[in-house]
Design a protein around this motif. Structure first.
Motif, short mmCIF file in Angstrom:
data_model
loop_
_atom_site.label_atom_id
_atom_site.label_comp_id
_atom_site.label_asym_id
_atom_site.label_seq_id
_atom_site.Cartn_x
_atom_site.Cartn_y
_atom_site.Cartn_z
N VAL A 1 43.86 65.07 47.40
CA VAL A 1 43.28 64.44 48.59
C VAL A 1 43.42 62.93 48.53
O VAL A 1 43.87 62.29 49.48
N LEU A 2 43.03 62.34 47.40
CA LEU A 2 43.09 60.89 47.27
C LEU A 2 44.48 60.39 46.88
O LEU A 2 44.79 59.22 47.04
N GLY A 3 45.30 61.28 46.35
CA GLY A 3 46.64 60.89 45.95
C GLY A 3 46.69 60.12 44.65
O GLY A 3 47.66 59.42 44.36
N TRP A 4 45.64 60.22 43.85
CA TRP A 4 45.59 59.50 42.58
C TRP A 4 46.38 60.27 41.54
O TRP A 4 46.20 61.46 41.35
N LYS A 5 47.25 59.60 40.85
CA LYS A 5 48.03 60.20 39.78
C LYS A 5 47.58 59.55 38.49
O LYS A 5 47.59 58.32 38.37
N SER A 6 47.19 60.34 37.53
CA SER A 6 46.72 59.76 36.27
C SER A 6 47.90 59.58 35.33
O SER A 6 48.81 60.39 35.28
N GLU A 7 47.87 58.49 34.60
CA GLU A 7 48.86 58.25 33.58
C GLU A 7 48.22 57.38 32.51
O GLU A 7 47.30 56.62 32.77
N THR A 8 48.73 57.52 31.32
CA THR A 8 48.16 56.74 30.23
C THR A 8 48.61 55.29 30.35
O THR A 8 49.67 55.00 30.89
N ALA A 9 47.80 54.40 29.86
CA ALA A 9 48.06 52.97 29.98
C ALA A 9 48.65 52.41 28.69
O ALA A 9 48.43 51.28 28.33
N ARG A 10 49.40 53.21 28.01
CA ARG A 10 49.89 52.86 26.68
C ARG A 10 50.85 51.67 26.69
O ARG A 10 50.83 50.85 25.80
N TYR A 11 51.72 51.57 27.68
CA TYR A 11 52.76 50.55 27.66
C TYR A 11 52.54 49.44 28.67
O TYR A 11 53.47 48.80 29.10
N CYS A 12 51.32 49.20 29.07
CA CYS A 12 51.01 48.15 30.03
C CYS A 12 50.90 46.79 29.32
O CYS A 12 50.49 46.72 28.17
N GLN A 13 51.24 45.75 30.06
CA GLN A 13 50.99 44.41 29.56
C GLN A 13 49.56 44.03 29.90
O GLN A 13 49.07 44.37 30.97
N PHE A 14 48.91 43.33 29.01
CA PHE A 14 47.56 42.87 29.29
C PHE A 14 47.62 41.52 30.01
O PHE A 14 48.47 40.69 29.73
N VAL A 15 46.71 41.34 30.96
CA VAL A 15 46.59 40.06 31.64
C VAL A 15 45.71 39.19 30.75
O VAL A 15 44.55 39.51 30.51
N ARG A 16 46.28 38.10 30.28
CA ARG A 16 45.51 37.22 29.39
C ARG A 16 44.38 36.56 30.17
O ARG A 16 44.48 36.33 31.37
N GLU A 17 43.30 36.29 29.46
CA GLU A 17 42.10 35.72 30.08
C GLU A 17 42.40 34.47 30.90
O GLU A 17 41.92 34.34 32.03
N PRO A 18 43.20 33.50 30.40
CA PRO A 18 43.46 32.29 31.20
C PRO A 18 44.22 32.59 32.50
O PRO A 18 44.12 31.82 33.46
N ASN A 19 44.96 33.69 32.54
CA ASN A 19 45.76 34.00 33.73
C ASN A 19 45.02 34.82 34.78
O ASN A 19 45.50 34.95 35.91
N LYS A 20 43.88 35.39 34.42
CA LYS A 20 43.15 36.22 35.38
C LYS A 20 42.74 35.42 36.61
O LYS A 20 42.93 35.86 37.74
N MET A 21 42.20 34.22 36.42
CA MET A 21 41.77 33.40 37.54
C MET A 21 42.97 32.94 38.35
O MET A 21 42.93 32.90 39.58
N LYS A 22 44.07 32.60 37.69
CA LYS A 22 45.28 32.18 38.40
C LYS A 22 45.81 33.30 39.29
O LYS A 22 46.20 33.06 40.44
N ARG A 23 45.81 34.51 38.78
CA ARG A 23 46.27 35.66 39.58
C ARG A 23 45.32 35.91 40.75
O ARG A 23 45.75 36.23 41.85
N PHE A 24 44.02 35.77 40.50
CA PHE A 24 43.03 35.96 41.56
C PHE A 24 43.23 34.93 42.67
O PHE A 24 43.22 35.26 43.86
N ILE A 25 43.43 33.67 42.30
CA ILE A 25 43.63 32.60 43.29
C ILE A 25 44.91 32.85 44.08
O ILE A 25 44.93 32.72 45.31
N PHE A 26 45.99 33.24 43.40
CA PHE A 26 47.24 33.53 44.08
C PHE A 26 47.07 34.66 45.09
O PHE A 26 47.49 34.56 46.24
N ALA A 27 46.42 35.75 44.66
CA ALA A 27 46.22 36.90 45.55
C ALA A 27 45.30 36.53 46.72
O ALA A 27 45.55 36.93 47.86
N SER A 28 44.27 35.75 46.46
CA SER A 28 43.35 35.32 47.53
C SER A 28 44.08 34.46 48.56
O SER A 28 43.90 34.63 49.76
N ASN A 29 44.91 33.53 48.08
CA ASN A 29 45.69 32.69 48.99
C ASN A 29 46.67 33.52 49.82
O ASN A 29 46.86 33.28 51.00
N ALA A 30 47.29 34.51 49.19
CA ALA A 30 48.22 35.38 49.92
C ALA A 30 47.48 36.14 51.02
O ALA A 30 48.00 36.29 52.13
#
Length: 93
Positions: free
Chosen positions: A36-65
């Protein structure tokens, strides 16, 4: 799920039982998430982590967009990257 998207199917089943008096199995909850929701589960084994200093930068970029209603029609995407915000997540949807 809006309040806590990391609820397991068993936890969500228990919450439905206690708060909504609806009795369903964890299997039914998983089926609804998938079909119904279309959610597909997958393991997060090979994801890159967003470093703490970059979280705010990504948030600001997305907010501006969002504020500028950017459609990214003039962007050529050359690579696909999966990022993970929480380090403790074992399954992503």
């Amino acid at each position: 799920m809006k309040e806590n998207d990391e609820l397991t199917s068993a936890e969500l089943r228990e919450k439905l039982s206690k708060e909504c008096h609806v009795e369903v199995s964890a299997t039914t909850v998983r089926r609804v998430k998938r079909n119904v929701l279309g959610w597909k589960s997958e393991t997060a084994r090979y994801c890159q982590f967003v470093r703490e200093p970059n979280k705010m930068k990504r948030f600001i970029f997305a907010s501006n967009a969002l504020l500028n209603k950017d459609t990214f029609e003039d962007v050529i995407f050359t690579d696909e990257t999966t990022v993970q915000i929480e380090q403790y997540a074992k399954i992503c949807f």
